[in-house]
Structures are given as structure tokens and as C-alpha cells.
Write a protein that holds these residues in place. Structure first.
Motif, PDB file in Angstrom:
ATOM      1  N   TYR A 144      33.378 128.600  37.689  1.00 41.84           N
ATOM      2  CA  TYR A 144      34.516 129.350  37.149  1.00 41.84           C
ATOM      3  C   TYR A 144      35.660 128.413  36.753  1.00 41.84           C
ATOM      4  O   TYR A 144      36.176 128.497  35.636  1.00 41.84           O
ATOM      5  N   ASP A 145      36.071 127.545  37.664  1.00 43.65           N
ATOM      6  CA  ASP A 145      37.206 126.666  37.389  1.00 43.65           C
ATOM      7  C   ASP A 145      36.926 125.744  36.206  1.00 43.65           C
ATOM      8  O   ASP A 145      37.802 125.520  35.355  1.00 43.65           O
ATOM      9  N   TYR A 146      35.698 125.205  36.171  1.00 40.87           N
ATOM     10  CA  TYR A 146      35.330 124.316  35.070  1.00 40.87           C
ATOM     11  C   TYR A 146      35.455 125.043  33.727  1.00 40.87           C
ATOM     12  O   TYR A 146      36.016 124.521  32.766  1.00 40.87           O
ATOM     13  N   ASN A 147      34.923 126.259  33.672  1.00 38.48           N
ATOM     14  CA  ASN A 147      34.935 127.002  32.414  1.00 38.48           C
ATOM     15  C   ASN A 147      36.334 127.466  32.017  1.00 38.48           C
ATOM     16  O   ASN A 147      36.643 127.560  30.830  1.00 38.48           O
ATOM     17  N   MET A 148      37.171 127.758  32.984  1.00 37.53           N
ATOM     18  CA  MET A 148      38.547 128.108  32.645  1.00 37.53           C
ATOM     19  C   MET A 148      39.243 126.925  31.984  1.00 37.53           C
ATOM     20  O   MET A 148      39.963 127.093  30.982  1.00 37.53           O
ATOM     21  N   LYS A 149      39.040 125.738  32.528  1.00 37.89           N
ATOM     22  CA  LYS A 149      39.647 124.548  31.937  1.00 37.89           C
ATOM     23  C   LYS A 149      39.055 124.253  30.561  1.00 37.89           C
ATOM     24  O   LYS A 149      39.774 123.881  29.620  1.00 37.89           O
ATOM     25  N   GLY A 179      37.627 131.403  30.064  1.00 33.25           N
ATOM     26  CA  GLY A 179      36.371 131.021  30.695  1.00 33.25           C
ATOM     27  C   GLY A 179      35.230 131.885  30.206  1.00 33.25           C
ATOM     28  O   GLY A 179      35.102 132.168  29.016  1.00 33.25           O
TER      29      GLY A 179
END
Length: 211
Positions: A144-149, A179
Motif C-alpha cells: 500500500y505505502d509503495y503504491n501511494m508514493k 495508489g
């Protein structure tokens, strides 16, 4: 002794419309008065009416209203016209939305989208009052965090492209990364994931300028 009987007083009638010209769908008010009348009627639409009065009308086309009043002293008529104009056509609205796709884990704008972004830039220059939101999206691979960035980087890369290549004022555009929270296709196929790796720019519709 001869008694001279005076003739009955003459009948008078008057009718007016306010306003005398309307746009189709609007209303006008008829007002009428008479003197020495025992019977009055208005044509068309009304028939018998009181010697004095008002009425609201909403004709679909230009209409002439005739007030006719009678009494012992004769007959009197009066006419008034209500002109009806067609409503102005609604303004032509222009709406501009753009959707471009990215490679896996990438956020650079492909050269194939240059012409499309140039059209968007020209549209923004022609209508300088417009503002918009550039949204970045991803497929479901990785966390999730990777895709939000990543989605935020995609949105910002398009923002930079419009600003650096075409001189668009960056203050008119905001960016937002979502994301993988707003997929438009399945993430179970390569084709679906490709559609989800995208940028979407939304702008409010604007009235087309008259030539």
C-alpha cells in the motif's frame, strides 16, 4: 312638454400587457378596465370576464388579446399583443479529461503522450480560469505505502511535464496519489493492471468561447 332623454353613456375599454414581449416559458400580465359596460370578454382563451381585472398569461407564440365590452351605450374593443421569442440556445460547454498510462513501477511520461498533453496545455491556455486535479493510480502489485508514493510520483510527473514543457502555471493544478484504491479494471490480468497504471486529469466544464 317634450322630455329629452339623453343617450346612455358610451362604453370604453382598454387592455394592456406587461411586459409586451417575453421569452417562451415566461409570463405576462394582462390588465383591463372598462366604463359603462355590462358585459366584457377577452379572446382568445378567456371568454367572459369582469369589467376590470388582471390575469397572468403564458402564450407559446405571439398572441393578440382582444377585450370587447358592451353596454347600453354600445360596444368598445381594445387589443394588446404579447410577443414571444424563442429561448436562447444553451451555451456550448467544453469538458476536458485526459487519461494516460505508465509502465510497471515507472512514473515517467512516455513520448507518445506528448501531443495529447500539448492539447491539454493549449486548452488550459485558452481558458486561463480553469483549474484541475491530476490523479495518479497504480495496479495492485507491491504494498500500500509503495503504491501511494508511486501514484503520487505519477501525478507529479504529469504536473511537471505541463509546467516545464508548456509553461502552464503550476498553481492551477493540484496532484493526488490514490495508489491502487481506485482501479478501473481487474488486477487479475496484465491488461487490467496496465489500465490501472494511469494518470487522470479532471477539469471543470467551461462555456465555449464565441468566435
Amino acid at each position: 312638454v317634450n322630455v329629452i332623454i339623453p343617450p346612455p353613456p358610451a362604453v370604453s375599454a382598454n387592455i394592456s400587457a406587461n411586459p409586451g414581449a417575453i421569452i417562451r416559458g415566461e409570463s405576462a400580465v394582462l390588465a383591463w378596465t372598462s366604463q359603462n359596460a355590462t358585459n366584457c370578454d377577452i379572446k382568445p382563451d378567456f371568454g367572459s370576464v369582469k369589467p376590470q381585472g388582471k390575469a397572468t398569461v403564458k402564450p407559446k407564440a405571439e398572441t393578440s388579446y382582444t377585450l370587447t365590452c358592451t353596454g347600453p351605450g354600445g360596444t368598445a374593443t381594445s387589443d394588446t399583443m404579447v410577443a414571444v421569442a424563442a429561448p436562447a440556445p444553451p451555451p456550448e460547454m467544453l469538458c476536458y479529461n485526459i487519461d494516460i498510462e505508465f509502465d510497471t513501477a515507472k512514473w515517467d511520461v512516455k513520448p507518445m503522450y506528448h501531443a495529447e498533453l500539448e492539447k491539454l496545455a493549449n486548452f488550459l491556455k485558452e481558458y486561463p480560469q480553469l483549474t484541475g486535479v491530476i490523479e495518479g493510480h497504480t495496479d495492485i502489485r507491491a504494498g500500500y505505502d509503495y503504491n501511494m508514493k508511486l501514484s503520487d510520483k505519477r501525478a507529479k510527473s504529469v504536473w511537471e511535464y505541463l509546467v516545464n514543457h508548456f509553461g502552464i502555471d503550476g498553481k492551477r493544478l493540484t496532484t493526488k496519489g490514490y495508489g491502487y484504491t481506485k482501479p478501473i479494471a481487474t488486477n487479475k490480468t496484465p491488461e487490467g493492471m496496465q489500465k490501472n497504471r494511469r494518470m487522470v486529469a479532471n477539469f471543470a466544464c467551461v462555456e465555449k468561447k464565441k468566435k
